[in-house]
Design an enzyme around this catalytic site. Structure first.
Site, PDB file in Angstrom:
ATOM      1  N   HIS A 132       2.277  -3.252   7.046  1.00  0.00           N
ATOM      2  CA  HIS A 132       1.278  -2.232   6.695  1.00  0.00           C
ATOM      3  C   HIS A 132       1.204  -1.214   7.815  1.00  0.00           C
ATOM      4  O   HIS A 132       1.814  -1.376   8.862  1.00  0.00           O
ATOM      5  CB  HIS A 132      -0.109  -2.870   6.534  1.00  0.00           C
ATOM      6  CG  HIS A 132      -0.255  -3.733   5.316  1.00  0.00           C
ATOM      7  ND1 HIS A 132      -0.955  -3.327   4.214  1.00  0.00           N
ATOM      8  CD2 HIS A 132       0.210  -4.970   5.045  1.00  0.00           C
ATOM      9  CE1 HIS A 132      -0.924  -4.299   3.305  1.00  0.00           C
ATOM     10  NE2 HIS A 132      -0.216  -5.313   3.786  1.00  0.00           N
ATOM     11  N   SER A 133       0.386  -0.169   7.599  1.00  0.00           N
ATOM     12  CA  SER A 133      -0.008   0.702   8.697  1.00  0.00           C
ATOM     13  C   SER A 133      -1.438   1.152   8.397  1.00  0.00           C
ATOM     14  O   SER A 133      -1.869   1.049   7.246  1.00  0.00           O
ATOM     15  CB  SER A 133       0.922   1.919   8.803  1.00  0.00           C
ATOM     16  OG  SER A 133       0.673   2.846   7.766  1.00  0.00           O
ATOM     17  N   TYR A 134      -2.186   1.683   9.343  1.00  0.00           N
ATOM     18  CA  TYR A 134      -1.817   1.814  10.734  1.00  0.00           C
ATOM     19  C   TYR A 134      -2.877   1.132  11.579  1.00  0.00           C
ATOM     20  O   TYR A 134      -3.884   0.693  11.020  1.00  0.00           O
ATOM     21  CB  TYR A 134      -1.729   3.328  11.099  1.00  0.00           C
ATOM     22  CG  TYR A 134      -3.014   4.100  10.844  1.00  0.00           C
ATOM     23  CD1 TYR A 134      -3.985   4.252  11.837  1.00  0.00           C
ATOM     24  CD2 TYR A 134      -3.269   4.671   9.594  1.00  0.00           C
ATOM     25  CE1 TYR A 134      -5.162   4.957  11.584  1.00  0.00           C
ATOM     26  CE2 TYR A 134      -4.450   5.358   9.359  1.00  0.00           C
ATOM     27  CZ  TYR A 134      -5.390   5.501  10.351  1.00  0.00           C
ATOM     28  OH  TYR A 134      -6.561   6.175  10.104  1.00  0.00           O
ATOM     29  N   GLU A 137       1.334   3.892   3.056  1.00  0.00           N
ATOM     30  CA  GLU A 137       1.759   3.405   4.377  1.00  0.00           C
ATOM     31  C   GLU A 137       3.278   3.479   4.476  1.00  0.00           C
ATOM     32  O   GLU A 137       3.979   2.468   4.516  1.00  0.00           O
ATOM     33  CB  GLU A 137       1.200   1.996   4.588  1.00  0.00           C
ATOM     34  CG  GLU A 137      -0.322   1.988   4.539  1.00  0.00           C
ATOM     35  CD  GLU A 137      -0.957   0.611   4.346  1.00  0.00           C
ATOM     36  OE1 GLU A 137      -0.228  -0.402   4.425  1.00  0.00           O
ATOM     37  OE2 GLU A 137      -2.176   0.552   4.126  1.00  0.00           O
ATOM     38  N   GLU A 140       0.157  -4.373  11.302  1.00  0.00           N
ATOM     39  CA  GLU A 140      -0.303  -2.998  11.109  1.00  0.00           C
ATOM     40  C   GLU A 140       0.501  -2.163  12.100  1.00  0.00           C
ATOM     41  O   GLU A 140       0.310  -2.267  13.303  1.00  0.00           O
ATOM     42  CB  GLU A 140      -1.806  -2.855  11.403  1.00  0.00           C
ATOM     43  CG  GLU A 140      -2.704  -3.634  10.464  1.00  0.00           C
ATOM     44  CD  GLU A 140      -2.946  -2.921   9.128  1.00  0.00           C
ATOM     45  OE1 GLU A 140      -2.400  -1.812   8.918  1.00  0.00           O
ATOM     46  OE2 GLU A 140      -3.686  -3.476   8.303  1.00  0.00           O
ATOM     47  N   ARG A 185      -3.257   4.563  -2.381  1.00  0.00           N
ATOM     48  CA  ARG A 185      -3.115   3.246  -1.762  1.00  0.00           C
ATOM     49  C   ARG A 185      -2.668   2.156  -2.748  1.00  0.00           C
ATOM     50  O   ARG A 185      -1.864   1.292  -2.433  1.00  0.00           O
ATOM     51  CB  ARG A 185      -4.470   2.866  -1.158  1.00  0.00           C
ATOM     52  CG  ARG A 185      -4.618   1.407  -0.711  1.00  0.00           C
ATOM     53  CD  ARG A 185      -6.015   1.195  -0.123  1.00  0.00           C
ATOM     54  NE  ARG A 185      -6.364  -0.191   0.066  1.00  0.00           N
ATOM     55  CZ  ARG A 185      -6.269  -0.859   1.219  1.00  0.00           C
ATOM     56  NH1 ARG A 185      -5.795  -0.248   2.287  1.00  0.00           N
ATOM     57  NH2 ARG A 185      -6.624  -2.113   1.308  1.00  0.00           N
ATOM     58  N   TYR A 241     -11.836  -5.968  10.137  1.00  0.00           N
ATOM     59  CA  TYR A 241     -12.742  -6.459   9.096  1.00  0.00           C
ATOM     60  C   TYR A 241     -12.116  -7.600   8.289  1.00  0.00           C
ATOM     61  O   TYR A 241     -10.902  -7.751   8.250  1.00  0.00           O
ATOM     62  CB  TYR A 241     -13.100  -5.302   8.139  1.00  0.00           C
ATOM     63  CG  TYR A 241     -11.847  -4.637   7.597  1.00  0.00           C
ATOM     64  CD1 TYR A 241     -11.256  -5.096   6.419  1.00  0.00           C
ATOM     65  CD2 TYR A 241     -11.246  -3.599   8.288  1.00  0.00           C
ATOM     66  CE1 TYR A 241     -10.098  -4.536   5.957  1.00  0.00           C
ATOM     67  CE2 TYR A 241     -10.071  -3.034   7.826  1.00  0.00           C
ATOM     68  CZ  TYR A 241      -9.505  -3.512   6.663  1.00  0.00           C
ATOM     69  OH  TYR A 241      -8.346  -2.975   6.212  1.00  0.00           O
ATOM     70  N   ASN A 287      -3.158  -5.861  -2.325  1.00  0.00           N
ATOM     71  CA  ASN A 287      -3.512  -6.771  -1.238  1.00  0.00           C
ATOM     72  C   ASN A 287      -4.968  -7.252  -1.348  1.00  0.00           C
ATOM     73  O   ASN A 287      -5.570  -7.664  -0.363  1.00  0.00           O
ATOM     74  CB  ASN A 287      -3.266  -6.127   0.127  1.00  0.00           C
ATOM     75  CG  ASN A 287      -2.969  -7.164   1.205  1.00  0.00           C
ATOM     76  OD1 ASN A 287      -2.459  -8.263   0.900  1.00  0.00           O
ATOM     77  ND2 ASN A 287      -3.293  -6.848   2.453  1.00  0.00           N
ATOM     78  N   HIS A 315       0.841  -1.206   0.000  1.00  0.00           N
ATOM     79  CA  HIS A 315       0.000   0.000   0.000  1.00  0.00           C
ATOM     80  C   HIS A 315       0.869   1.247   0.000  1.00  0.00           C
ATOM     81  O   HIS A 315       1.703   1.446   0.900  1.00  0.00           O
ATOM     82  CB  HIS A 315      -0.934  -0.021   1.211  1.00  0.00           C
ATOM     83  CG  HIS A 315      -1.985  -1.085   1.072  1.00  0.00           C
ATOM     84  ND1 HIS A 315      -2.502  -1.776   2.127  1.00  0.00           N
ATOM     85  CD2 HIS A 315      -2.605  -1.567  -0.047  1.00  0.00           C
ATOM     86  CE1 HIS A 315      -3.406  -2.649   1.679  1.00  0.00           C
ATOM     87  NE2 HIS A 315      -3.482  -2.537   0.364  1.00  0.00           N
TER      88      HIS A 315
HETATM   89  O1  0X9 Z   1      -6.873  -4.064   4.197  1.00  0.00           O
HETATM   90  C1  0X9 Z   1      -5.687  -4.449   4.154  1.00  0.00           C
HETATM   91  O2  0X9 Z   1      -5.154  -4.847   3.145  1.00  0.00           O
HETATM   92  C2  0X9 Z   1      -4.857  -4.417   5.426  1.00  0.00           C
HETATM   93  N1  0X9 Z   1      -5.117  -3.230   6.169  1.00  0.00           N
HETATM   94  S1  0X9 Z   1      -4.641  -1.784   5.609  1.00  0.00           S
HETATM   95  O3  0X9 Z   1      -5.196  -0.805   6.439  1.00  0.00           O
HETATM   96  N2  0X9 Z   1      -3.069  -1.658   5.738  1.00  0.00           N
HETATM   97  O4  0X9 Z   1      -4.999  -1.688   4.265  1.00  0.00           O
HETATM   98  C3  0X9 Z   1      -5.204  -5.607   6.280  1.00  0.00           C
HETATM   99  C4  0X9 Z   1      -4.895  -6.908   5.635  1.00  0.00           C
HETATM  100  C5  0X9 Z   1      -5.034  -8.079   6.559  1.00  0.00           C
HETATM  101  N3  0X9 Z   1      -6.372  -8.192   6.986  1.00  0.00           N
HETATM  102  C6  0X9 Z   1      -6.813  -9.175   7.782  1.00  0.00           C
HETATM  103  N4  0X9 Z   1      -6.004 -10.099   8.216  1.00  0.00           N
HETATM  104  N5  0X9 Z   1      -8.099  -9.173   8.080  1.00  0.00           N
HETATM  105 ZN    ZN Z   2      -1.989  -1.668   4.037  1.00  0.00          ZN
END
Ligand code: 0X9
Ligand code: ZN
Length: 773
Positions: A308-310, A185, A384, A240, A362, A256, A182
């Site tokens: 990743h963040s955050y 981040e 994160e 992103r 989520y 992702n 992303h």
């Molecule tokens: O949504 C994503 O790709 C990740 N969060 S972000 O805010 N950096 O975009 C989370 C990915 C992993 N998610 C889970 N394990 N639920």
């Molecule tokens: Zn991310």
């Protein structure tokens, strides 16, 4: 975070930022990005309001607090929010100011210590230059590898770091650390580079790092989405995705969401304008497909971390579902817990950790760690990184190093675990045990990384005192949670030393502690009596459950089989068949966390009277649960002790208002009552929980109260050398010792060393002919 950016927003963004519509080389004369964009925290009260908000702007919140979320609003959308009348809090009046503040901090930091790579966030080209420098410095440890090429033609680089090969050694386990899927981040590539620098520069200086580099093959990809990263530097700070031209006027695929495992499921979009656009198919993007091929080409990949963040989270599989338990749960939990503990203890920064089923975030489908766990069998995690939203993506550069340091501590734990064959641990080992009673120890053996336990090979080695041979007791049971019993011992005041040994299926002997028998675990034999052992399962006789003077209007203490929420336990703590505990306001099944919690005051729980008189010390323990609202909470949970039936109270502990003990979960607290008050037969405990600051979701629970009184050791046997109890020392005592030879029979164990043998025979001879009593 669910990114529900809508086409109207993107259309407007594109109008505002012409640079969107070209392939974005240089942003010439771009209007001030994010001028008059706002970030707001909103609290929708109904499903309709929730839906209406989703139309307004992109959701930036990573942790789904009930209802509440953080939105990025385009100019004009704020007026629509006002018209909706949804309660909200404006965090940023003008996002341009945030971005400018970040730029100012970056400039200042560079001016002060620009020579330090970690003084500022670095562009992809600077990352390359530093990688080159490090590889030139230590070609014996590090080599550059090429992962592939981005859609705009930039080379994606990886660095491999490992100590010189040792002839004849088996293939080293590989850990892959990826960052920068992303674009916005920025802390992720910086953190990956911190790990690179530590692994290389600390080799030969720090013993632990040296060992990890020599035993593990570390592969780090600091910036996968280089195009997006460059773009977020040059023009659109909160970009992103990658920079794919989707051909319909929209740009970018969320890398992702582009991995093949569960591609296209929850929290993805088929619309090119969405920040969660999954692409036209699995691995439609050159960045994700290049990393796929690269990962598949590496030997013995045992773990993968995606940075990743955050939000400060450590997220294990599955990303795509909160309902499906992943395989290898115990391995995932053991590594996750160790990483979390290491990361939290570095600077005290709280990282929450869990698997998909723990619902910390989520669901997200088509994510890299789900793919690497499913396809490669690598223990896979998303970190994160900092922070929890104060600065969000525009994290000040002075947090680069501390973030890197705490993340590196987590990575080192993973480095340790990829080498493990059997993970041995003790569940709640005792520090003291009663004399003349058998003691059962609970041993957990988790087979790791595809190895298994050689059947019947687990043993507890133990002895009374600090010298002499160890006795051997088999550890029995099925599965991972096993037990072993040490026979009753009479040597009051002595320490029982022990360690665990087991054999893996490849013949490797594993011990706990790892360097046993050089180091061992122990407990002290004491003259103990159990004064209270209350699992809170039956009628709460003697307990005071809520006081007339309590001020809480809801959520008073009650004894219940709890109905869990985000804030309250679903299960009591008592192992086995237990169901009941004390909770503050038990919710009805399916209720939300805010419905039966404590509100507007305090509620009090008082224990029955405990007779702890006559002891030199008294160990009281209880299991508590405390949750005090969105972090940072502002309420505390207090525990007091009385030795005069509640006339006066002395504070034992204050839980909160912040820290990991305020986020729910059963935790045991143990203390010596004699360190607080003289021991009497009129002792009580008092538990007060309240919601007294700003109204928050506050819940507490108590279970499994226990108190043990420790008294002076009984005088040594009045008739030394008398093994058969006939009050004289002679031939019959020799016979008694010989009959019990090799056992731990307390009568024949005349010197109390835990084993009957030569030293006991010596006692008989020493006191030969003596008559007593
Ligand atoms: O949504 C994503 O790709 C990740 N969060 S972000 O805010 N950096 O975009 C989370 C990915 C992993 N998610 C889970 N394990 N639920
Ligand atoms: Zn991310």
């Amino acid at each position: 975070m669910p990114h529900r950016a809508l086409s109207s927003i993107t259309a407007l963004a594109m109008a505002l930022m012409p640079v969107f519509s070209s392939m974005a080389q240089e942003a010439i004369d771009a209007p001030a990005p994010y001028e008059n964009w706002k970030i707001v925290d909103v609290s929708p009260r109904t499903a309709q309001e929730h839906l209406a908000l989703a139309q307004l702007g992109e959701n930036l919140s990573c942790t789904p607090r009930p209802g509440a979320q953080r939105l990025l609003l385009e100019p004009g959308a704020y007026e629509a929010l006002l018209a909706l009348g949804v309660p909200h809090n404006v965090l940023s009046e003008n996002v341009r100011a945030d971005v400018e503040r970040e730029s100012a901090m970056r400039a200042e930091s560079r001016a002060q210590r620009g020579a330090d790579f970690f003084a500022d966030y670095r562009a992809p080209s600077e990352i390359d230059a530093y990688l080159n420098e490090l590889v030139t410095l230590r070609p014996d440890l590090a080599q550059l590898l090429t992962v592939g090429t981005t859609i705009e033609g930039r080379t994606i680089r990886a660095i491999r770091i490992t100590g010189p090969a040792v002839p004849g050694e088996p293939t080293r386990p590989t850990i892959i650390i990826n960052a920068g899927q992303h674009a916005r981040e920025w802390i992720a590539p910086a953190t990956a580079m911190w790990a690179v620098e530590r692994l290389i520069l600390d080799h030969g200086i720090n013993a632990e790092t040296t060992d990890l580099v020599n035993r593990v093959n570390w592969i780090i990809v600091p910036s996968l989405n280089r195009d997006g990263y460059q773009y977020s530097i040059d023009s659109t700070r909160l970009w992103r995705k990658n920079r794919r031209n989707n051909g319909d006027g929209t740009f970018g695929v969320d890398l992702n969401r582009n991995w093949s495992y569960q591609w296209g499921g929850a929290s993805t979009s088929g619309s090119g304008s969405s920040d969660l656009y999954r692409g036209t198919g699995p691995f439609s993007e050159p960045e994700s497909s290049a990393l796929r091929d690269f990962v598949l080409a590496q030997p013995n990949v045992k773990a993968l971390i995606d940075l990743h963040s955050y939000s400060q989270l450590i997220l294990g599989p599955w990303g795509y579902s909160r309902a499906v338990l992943p395989p290898r749960e115990l391995e995932l939990r053991a590594t996750g817990d160790a990483m979390q503990a290491a990361m939290v203890s570095t600077h005290g920064t709280i990282y929450q950790e869990g698997l998909g089923v723990d619902a910390l975030i989520y669901e997200a489908s088509g994510v890299l760690p789900d793919w690497s766990f499913f396809q490669v069998g690598a223990l896979s995690w998303t970190y994160e990184l900092r922070d929890t939203g104060s600065f969000g993506f525009t994290l000040p550069p002075n947090q680069i190093i501390p973030t890197g340091q705490e993340a590196f501590e987590g990575l080192k734990q993973l480095g340790r675990y990829v080498q493990v064959r059997l993970d041995l641990s003790l569940l709640l080992p005792p520090t003291t045990a009663p004399i003349n009673q058998a003691v059962t120890l609970n041993v957990r053996i988790i087979p790791f990384n595809g190895f298994t336990l050689a059947p019947g090979s687990a043993r507890l080695m133990w002895r009374v005192g600090a010298s002499g041979p160890f006795m051997e007791s088999p550890i029995s049971g099925v599965g991972t949670d096993l037990s072993v019993t040490i026979p009753a011992q009479s040597a009051c005041g002595q320490a029982v030393q022990y360690f665990v040994t087991a054999v893996a299926n490849d013949g490797t002997i594993v011990t706990f502690p790892p360097d046993a028998p050089a180091s061992v675990r122990s407990f002290t034999l004491e003259n103990l009596t159990v004064a209270v052992d209350d699992p809170v399962e039956s009628l709460p006789i003697g307990w005071t459950v809520g006081l007339p003077g309590d001020t809480a209007v809801t959520g008073g203490w009650e004894q219940a089989d709890p109905n869990g929420t985000l804030a309250a336990p679903e299960d009591d703590r008592t192992p086995g068949s237990g169901t009941m505990c004390f909770v503050t306001g038990n919710g009805k099944p399916g209720e939300s966390s805010g419905q039966s919690d404590i509100d507007n005051g305090v509620t009090t729980l008082i224990s029955p009277v405990m007779d702890l008189s006559g002891g030199t010390s008294a160990t009281i323990s209880y299991w508590r649960w405390f949750y005090n609202g969105s972090s940072p909470g502002n309420d505390v949970f207090t525990v007091d002790l009385s030795n005069n039936d509640g006339s006066t109270w002395t504070r034992v502990e204050t839980v909160g208002p912040s820290g990991p003990a305020t986020r729910g979960g059963w935790l045991q607290h143990t203390f010596n009552a004699a360190a607080f008050l003289p021991l009497t037969n009129q002792m009580r405990l008092r538990f007060i929980a309240g919601d007294t600051g700003t109204q928050q979701v506050v819940e507490a629970a108590i279970d499994d109260l226990r108190a043990e009184v420790s008294s002076a050791c009984p005088p040594p046997p009045s008739c030394p050398g008398d093994a058969d109890g006939d009050s004289a020392v002679g031939l019959s005592d020799i016979a008694a010792v010989v009959n019990a030879w090799g056992t731990s029979d307390p009568n024949a164990d005349l010197d109390g060393d835990g084993a009957v043998g030569l030293s006991d025979l010596a006692q008989v001879i020493e006191f030969w002919g003596q008559a007593c009593g």
